[in-house]
Write an enzyme that holds these catalytic residues in place. Structure first.
Site, PDB file in Angstrom:
ATOM      1  N   TYR A   1     -37.275  21.703 112.193  1.00  0.00           N
ATOM      2  CA  TYR A   1     -38.410  21.299 113.033  1.00  0.00           C
ATOM      3  C   TYR A   1     -39.703  21.061 112.257  1.00  0.00           C
ATOM      4  O   TYR A   1     -40.519  20.246 112.673  1.00  0.00           O
ATOM      5  CB  TYR A   1     -38.646  22.345 114.122  1.00  0.00           C
ATOM      6  CG  TYR A   1     -37.526  22.394 115.130  1.00  0.00           C
ATOM      7  CD1 TYR A   1     -37.433  21.437 116.135  1.00  0.00           C
ATOM      8  CD2 TYR A   1     -36.547  23.367 115.068  1.00  0.00           C
ATOM      9  CE1 TYR A   1     -36.401  21.456 117.061  1.00  0.00           C
ATOM     10  CE2 TYR A   1     -35.502  23.404 115.985  1.00  0.00           C
ATOM     11  CZ  TYR A   1     -35.434  22.446 116.978  1.00  0.00           C
ATOM     12  OH  TYR A   1     -34.408  22.464 117.879  1.00  0.00           O
ATOM     13  N   ILE A   2     -39.919  21.775 111.170  1.00  0.00           N
ATOM     14  CA  ILE A   2     -41.144  21.586 110.388  1.00  0.00           C
ATOM     15  C   ILE A   2     -40.902  20.502 109.340  1.00  0.00           C
ATOM     16  O   ILE A   2     -39.946  20.581 108.563  1.00  0.00           O
ATOM     17  CB  ILE A   2     -41.554  22.904 109.688  1.00  0.00           C
ATOM     18  CG1 ILE A   2     -41.866  23.976 110.729  1.00  0.00           C
ATOM     19  CG2 ILE A   2     -42.746  22.684 108.778  1.00  0.00           C
ATOM     20  CD1 ILE A   2     -42.090  25.364 110.141  1.00  0.00           C
TER      21      ILE A   2
END
Length: 795
Positions: free
Chosen positions: A753-754
């Protein structure tokens, strides 16, 4: 020849697998036909729908050019997936438009001949050799014989040459060696039996294997769950019935009368034997295993050597779903070559299947990124062999995902303005769409979807029910439901006033427990609506965007100061904020308390050593205390009892260290056929520990520190104290980090996600080695980010 010890995804213990040697088994032609009817034309009904999208796009482009669609286009893929998605069988259309369900027979497993069931009391080496010889070996096709299987080519930097070419076509040429199958089952020795109501049961090998799956887990928490026991017994009895029942007439009905103790004890013996292998023997086995797997680890795509992901077929076992999964304990049946579809280019050599078998189908679909696929029986979904995380295609996919999330920056204000304006819409669907988008945007909820009755009761935003949301005036909302992987999502949050009002409306009678909160909305409707704001925008993109945006905001608050350990602590704190936002929880590991205790004890020992050196300084120069009284303030902090405890701990650890060293060296010499180290060497090492113990005893009695000659200097002692203080600080920081992260999983958000370029920019800006943030595997996966982002990169 090498040995496949165990598939990483196996639910069976590796020690058990060592003795459970397998033989090749023929599979029925009927099952081969079933596979061809059952499998969709190259795509999945799983979460990863990228292949479907690309196939559909390809069809649209052909139609625009006036070309006839190919037989394997997106529409056919979607249609076949719809037709084959029913777990009971294949749907066929009737003239009246209704769907008729053809029931699918479960393929019977081949009965093993009596001569195959013989057990030889072999030694470990013979057994391991047998594993190698009896593994289901797939011969390497011609292309592999001339390939140097090393690391994939590193001169292809695709991120430096992004173009606008049609990305529907994934490859032009694709060659690979297929998959590795788990070895076939070898029956237990004759004296090891399952007992029922005190009587030994003579089982056919197929049922005995299933009983062994349960016996191997006898001490785990899973087997204590009633659902697990019930599902196991049902499938165990089904396999028993398929293979003619017990051979000595014992009729099995009740689970509580089954006794797996003898089988469990047998497996424990095998585990202990495996543990007795020397490090050299284990290393040799590992090297042989790696040598055997090497041809399967790589494939050739467009002339480049790329790494393959998981190239092993998952072995049979008992299903262990997360949380209270209704299918816990069900039998994961064996996968045969007839169940497997291979995907290669038309000119590629087809890998030879194991002897006596044939592949289910050979495809040449250049619009998908998988190499092999098959259907598993638990959830009736498809499993894939794909390219590894560090491959070019996976890297491109990751890049596009994060770039799409970055694009949302330019549209997010419009999205938020729009859903706020629709909060008061006279249309219920518009209000539900607005509230759902708000919850997905602000609280990072997953979209959610329909679940069948035999799946775990996990929900997302669109599938929230009445009982999952509690309203507390004036504007507090309590979410309490099972999210992905049966992880509980519990949050008490404050929402906008209009959101609270709308949720209250959605919960009005006749709504009640069991009713859908968003009864007019589902993920497909929501995602179609989101496409109006930005091409390719789905609910999933919001999680990536908000995770990366939150990480960027957190990193911007970190000052560029302190040690590397302190900077890593702050980086992990930022990562933890994202993980909490995304509800990435984990249970505290069993070894966490022990690990924390050891770390605390180590810090305590370093503190004692520092105090000891300060006492030594005062022995050399008493005037030092008057010059700097604060420096020596802590020399009396440790009590006599605490110091004696530290002494005892150090001495015990030193003794254990030398004993292990002695055993390790002798194992190595034995493996190399050299003379062992004499016992006198161990006695000499232990004698040094005895001398250290006596030294500590003298210091404890006299209060005088005894140091070696090289440390009889105040400046040298102060330098040693300074080094100890740095080690104490770093150890304390790491301990705090360990405790803070005990219930939060940082890896999922960091990997998925990052945006990895945020981590790279942090490391370059703050002079933190990239190795402190990314493991070797992640450095390979995110090589494109490491080489393309600088210290000034912003999400």
């Amino acid at each position: 020849m090498s040995i496949t010890l165990k598939d990483d995804s196996s639910s069976e213990d590796e020690g058990v697998m060592l003795k459970r040697v397998y033989k090749d088994a023929k599979h029925s032609k009927k099952n081969s036909k079933r596979v061809k009817n059952d499998l969709p034309n190259g795509n999945s009904d799983s979460d990863e729908d990228e292949d479907i999208i690309h196939a559909a796009r390809k069809k649209q482009k052909r139609e625009k050019k006036g070309k006839k669609p190919k037989t394997e286009d997106g529409e056919k893929v979607l249609k076949e997936i719809h037709n084959n998605g029913d777990e009971k069988g294949t749907n066929t259309s009737e003239p009246n438009g209704r769907k008729k369900v053809k029931k699918e027979k479960t393929p019977k497993v081949r009965k093993i001949k009596k001569e195959e069931a013989k057990y030889d009391d072999e030694d470990e080496d013979t057994m391991l050799a047998k594993i190698a010889s009896q593994s289901a070996v797939v011969k390497s096709p011609s292309w592999a014989s001339s390939v140097d299987f090393r690391e994939p080519s590193e001169d292809f930097k695709w991120w430096e040459n992004q173009d606008n070419e049609d990305d529907t076509i994934k490859w032009k040429t694709l060659k690979h060696n297929g998959v590795i199958f788990p070895p076939a089952y070898e029956p237990l020795p004759a004296h090891v039996k399952l007992y029922y109501d005190g009587k030994p049961v003579d089982l056919p090998p197929q049922a005995e294997e299933v009983a062994g799956f349960f016996a191997a887990m006898l001490e785990s928490d899973h087997v204590k769950i009633p659902t697990f026991q019930k599902n196991f017994l049902r499938d165990f009895l089904a396999v028993l019935k398929e293979n003619g029942g017990t051979r000595n007439g014992v009729e099995i009905k009740a689970f509580d009368k089954l006794d797996f103790t003898k089988i469990f004890e047998y497996f424990q013996v095998q585990k202990e034997q495996k543990k007795q292998l020397s490090p050299q023997e284990k290393k040799q086995l590992r090297l042989e295993k790696e040598e055997f797997e090497k041809p399967y680890k790589f494939c050739e795509i467009d002339g480049r050597l790329e790494q393959v992901g998981n190239f092993r077929i998952e072995p049979p076992g008992l299903f262990r779903g997360r949380g209270a999964h209704p299918k816990n304990g069900k039998l994961k049946r064996r996968v045969y070559p007839e169940d497997v579809v291979l995907n290669l280019d038309k000119e590629a050599s087809i890998p030879e299947p194991p002897k006596g078998h044939k592949w289910g189908e050979i495809r040449h679909d250049d619009t998908v990124q998988w190499l092999s696929m098959w259907r598993e029986n638990i959830s009736n979904s498809f499993k894939y062999v794909r390219f590894a995380a560090n491959s070019t295609l996976k890297g491109m996919s990751d890049f596009r995902k994060f770039e799409k999330a970055r694009m949302l920056k330019d549209h997010i204000d419009k999205v938020r303005t729009d859903y706020k304006s629709k909060m008061k819409s006279p249309k219920t669907l518009d209000r539900q769409m607005a509230v759902a988008t708000y919850l997905i945007d602000v609280f990072a909820l997953r979209a959610g979807g329909e679940k069948s009755d035999d799946e775990a009761d996990t929900v997302g935003c669109c599938s929230l029910r009445y009982e999952h949301v509690t309203l507390r005036p004036p504007n507090t909302v309590v979410f309490d439901f099972l999210g992905k992987d049966s992880i509980r999502f519990y949050q008490e949050v404050e929402v906008d006033t209009q959101v609270f009002k709308n949720l209250k409306i959605f919960k009005r009678p006749p709504s009640g427990p069991g009713h859908q909160l968003f009864d007019r909305l589902d993920p497909s409707i929501l995602n179609k609506h989101l496409q109006n704001y930005m091409p390719g925008l789905t609910a999933k993109v919001f999680r990536t965007y908000n995770a990366s945006k939150t990480m960027q905001d957190q990193l911007d608050l970190i000052p560029n100061q302190g040690t590397v350990a302190e900077k890593i602590l702050k980086y992990n704190a930022a990562n933890r904020t994202v993980a909490i936002l995304c509800n990435h929880q984990r249970t505290v590991t069993k070894g966490h308390a022990t690990s924390v205790q050891k770390a605390s004890e180590r810090i305590e020992e370093l503190e004692w050593q520092k105090v000891r050196y300060k006492r030594a300084i005062l022995q050399l120069d008493k005037s030092q205390q008057k010059k700097n009284p604060k420096y020596f303030k802590e020399i009396d902090d440790l009590s006599k009892e605490e110091e004696l405890t530290i002494h005892k701990r150090i001495i015990e650890r030193e003794r254990e260290k030398y004993k292990r060293k002695f055993e390790r060296e002798n194992d190595k010499r034995k493996f190399d056929k050299e003379d062992p180290i004499p016992d006198s060497q161990l006695l000499e090492w232990l004698g040094k520990v005895d001398d250290l113990e006596k030294l500590y005893e003298r210091e404890s009695k006299t209060g005088k520190v005894e140091l070696r000659e090289s440390l009889q200097d105040v400046d040298k002692l102060k330098l040693q104290i300074e080094k100890l203080e740095k080690r104490i600080t770093n150890s304390a920081v790491q301990l705090k980090d360990k405790e803070d992260n005990s219930t939060v999983a940082l890896g999922t958000s960091k990997i998925n996600y990052i945006d990895p370029r945020l981590s790279v920019a942090f490391c370059k800006k703050f002079d933190v080695p990239i190795e402190k943030v990314f493991t070797k595997t992640l450095r390979d996966k995110f090589k494109w980010a490491i080489e393309s982002a600088d210290e000034n990169w912003k999400f």
